[in-house]
Design an enzyme around this catalytic site. Sequence first.
Site, PDB file in Angstrom:
ATOM      1  N   ARG A  46       1.103  -1.323  -0.129  1.00 34.92           N
ATOM      2  CA  ARG A  46       0.109   0.083  -0.113  1.00 34.92           C
ATOM      3  C   ARG A  46       0.911   1.305  -0.015  1.00 34.92           C
ATOM      4  O   ARG A  46       0.446   2.093  -0.541  1.00 34.92           O
ATOM      5  CB  ARG A  46      -0.965   0.217   1.271  1.00 34.92           C
ATOM      6  N   TYR A  98     -17.100  16.175 -15.315  1.00 35.81           N
ATOM      7  CA  TYR A  98     -17.442  14.679 -15.471  1.00 35.81           C
ATOM      8  C   TYR A  98     -18.498  14.574 -14.176  1.00 35.81           C
ATOM      9  O   TYR A  98     -18.434  14.561 -13.177  1.00 35.81           O
ATOM     10  CB  TYR A  98     -15.987  13.795 -15.012  1.00 35.81           C
ATOM     11  N   ASP A 170      -8.204  18.512 -14.286  1.00 33.90           N
ATOM     12  CA  ASP A 170      -8.368  17.233 -14.764  1.00 33.90           C
ATOM     13  C   ASP A 170      -7.987  17.312 -16.225  1.00 33.90           C
ATOM     14  O   ASP A 170      -8.469  17.908 -17.065  1.00 33.90           O
ATOM     15  CB  ASP A 170      -9.853  16.800 -14.494  1.00 33.90           C
ATOM     16  N   LYS A 195      -8.814   5.849 -19.451  1.00 29.65           N
ATOM     17  CA  LYS A 195      -9.286   6.591 -20.676  1.00 29.65           C
ATOM     18  C   LYS A 195      -7.996   6.362 -21.588  1.00 29.65           C
ATOM     19  O   LYS A 195      -7.700   5.389 -21.783  1.00 29.65           O
ATOM     20  CB  LYS A 195      -9.885   7.909 -20.597  1.00 29.65           C
TER      21      LYS A 195
HETATM   22  C1  LIG Z   1     -13.940   9.060 -16.378  1.00 26.17           C
HETATM   23  C2  LIG Z   1     -13.582  10.333 -15.974  1.00 26.17           C
HETATM   24  C3  LIG Z   1     -13.240  10.426 -14.599  1.00 26.17           C
HETATM   25  C4  LIG Z   1     -13.392   9.310 -13.624  1.00 26.17           C
HETATM   26  O1  LIG Z   1     -12.490   8.420 -13.886  1.00 26.17           O
HETATM   27  P1  LIG Z   1     -12.676   6.880 -13.303  1.00 26.17           P
HETATM   28  O2  LIG Z   1     -11.735   6.055 -13.870  1.00 26.17           O
HETATM   29  O3  LIG Z   1     -13.935   6.368 -14.211  1.00 26.17           O
HETATM   30  O4  LIG Z   1     -12.996   6.679 -11.966  1.00 26.17           O
HETATM   31  C5  LIG Z   1     -13.052  11.677 -14.363  1.00 26.17           C
HETATM   32  N1  LIG Z   1     -12.665  12.688 -15.073  1.00 26.17           N
HETATM   33  C6  LIG Z   1     -12.957  12.473 -16.466  1.00 26.17           C
HETATM   34  C7  LIG Z   1     -12.751  13.465 -17.350  1.00 26.17           C
HETATM   35  C8  LIG Z   1     -13.200  11.304 -16.810  1.00 26.17           C
HETATM   36  O5  LIG Z   1     -13.891  11.061 -18.238  1.00 26.17           O
END
Ligand SMILES: *Cc1c(COP(=O)(O)O)cnc(C)c1O
Length: 377
Positions: A46, A98, A170, A195
């Site tokens: 961890r 998101y 983000d 992604k």
């Molecule tokens: C998918 C997404 C998230 C969340 O991520 P997860 O891996 O699904 O928890 C956050 N921000 C954006 C822009 C996203 O497309």
Amino acid sequence: MRPKTQVIHAGIFGDEFTGSVSVPIYQTSTYKQEAVGKTKGYDYSRSANPTRRALEVLIGELEHGKAGFAFGSGMAAISSVLMLLNSGDHIVITDDVYGGTFRVIDKVFKRLGITATFTDTSKPEAIESAITNHTKALYLETPTNPLLKVTDIQKASAIAHRHGLLLIVDNTFATPYWQHPIDLGADIVLHSATKYIGGHSDVVSGLAVVASEELAERLYFIQNSVGAVPGPQDVWLLLRGIKTLGLRMEQIEKNANQIAQFLEDHPKVKKVYYPGLVSHPGHVLAAKQASGFGGMISFDVGDEQTVNQILSKSRYFTLAESLGAVESLISVPAKMTHASIPKPRRDALGITDGLIRLSVGIEDVQDLLDDLAQALD
Ligand SMILES: *Cc1c(COP(=O)(O)O)cnc(C)c1O
């Protein structure tokens, strides 16, 4: 190092113990100590794991930051970063973030006494007027999901730092291949590595990169205390995926530009949202602060019936949540990724029932264009 070389050679290359060119999957929870507290730098997974460390060093370098941190999902990364705040603190955040980010702030962090104002951060004056005496952070998504609104990171950074706020960005949509928020003044960069970073629809993970040693210490403390870390198998898939980030983003970008142009010229399409189009309000800014426009396109066909026709007729666009993979995906934000946002709010933002979102993949673009043409017919 140029970006395409960096995705191959940055971070920790191979394995120092065996010479293995591929970083091994250290499938272990604990490590033998020579004497109490005498370790080779690892005592419990961890706290640190060599496979995870390779990814963390790599993403730290790709994002031009001081240190990187890996998490079990994008939401785990986002939540861990929000835990830098205290009860009573307030954040200013992009209004069409998101859906999961909206939900965790509105339903979880609000309960813990952290409040938020969601505003159109593409307008600097809207950021200014949302800041209160309790504001501690400015949180941006740019380009946004699903409307691809673009915020000027440099201007936002000037405002944030004038008020003593942390700037959190983000960067999931743009990726570190196209956009470097830390160079533009961000303090923390976040990714849903699920992604583009992973890129193959086979892993859920999240990443955070910080711009200072002080933030690195604070975020490491949270990562280790809360423990929302990914396992070594998932980390390895990301290390593998990142090697082709450059190739994938170049191809995705070419495909997306052609598809956006095709949709803009199509009589059945009411509106196209893609920062690469000259008609997009954020086009000039997007071209200035990033070296590519990415692979996300949203378009409005006016009504649910047309949406359903396109969904049932398209062959190469798989109906699925998520984005950023080698295969093209299609989704309806109002019914899927953004369903947790109340309908009146969705409508106010422009996330209508006629809105379709494409995540363009690396297929032959002619097949994708032919597919959309027959689906729209
Ligand atoms: C998918 C997404 C998230 C969340 O991520 P997860 O891996 O699904 O928890 C956050 N921000 C954006 C822009 C996203 O497309």
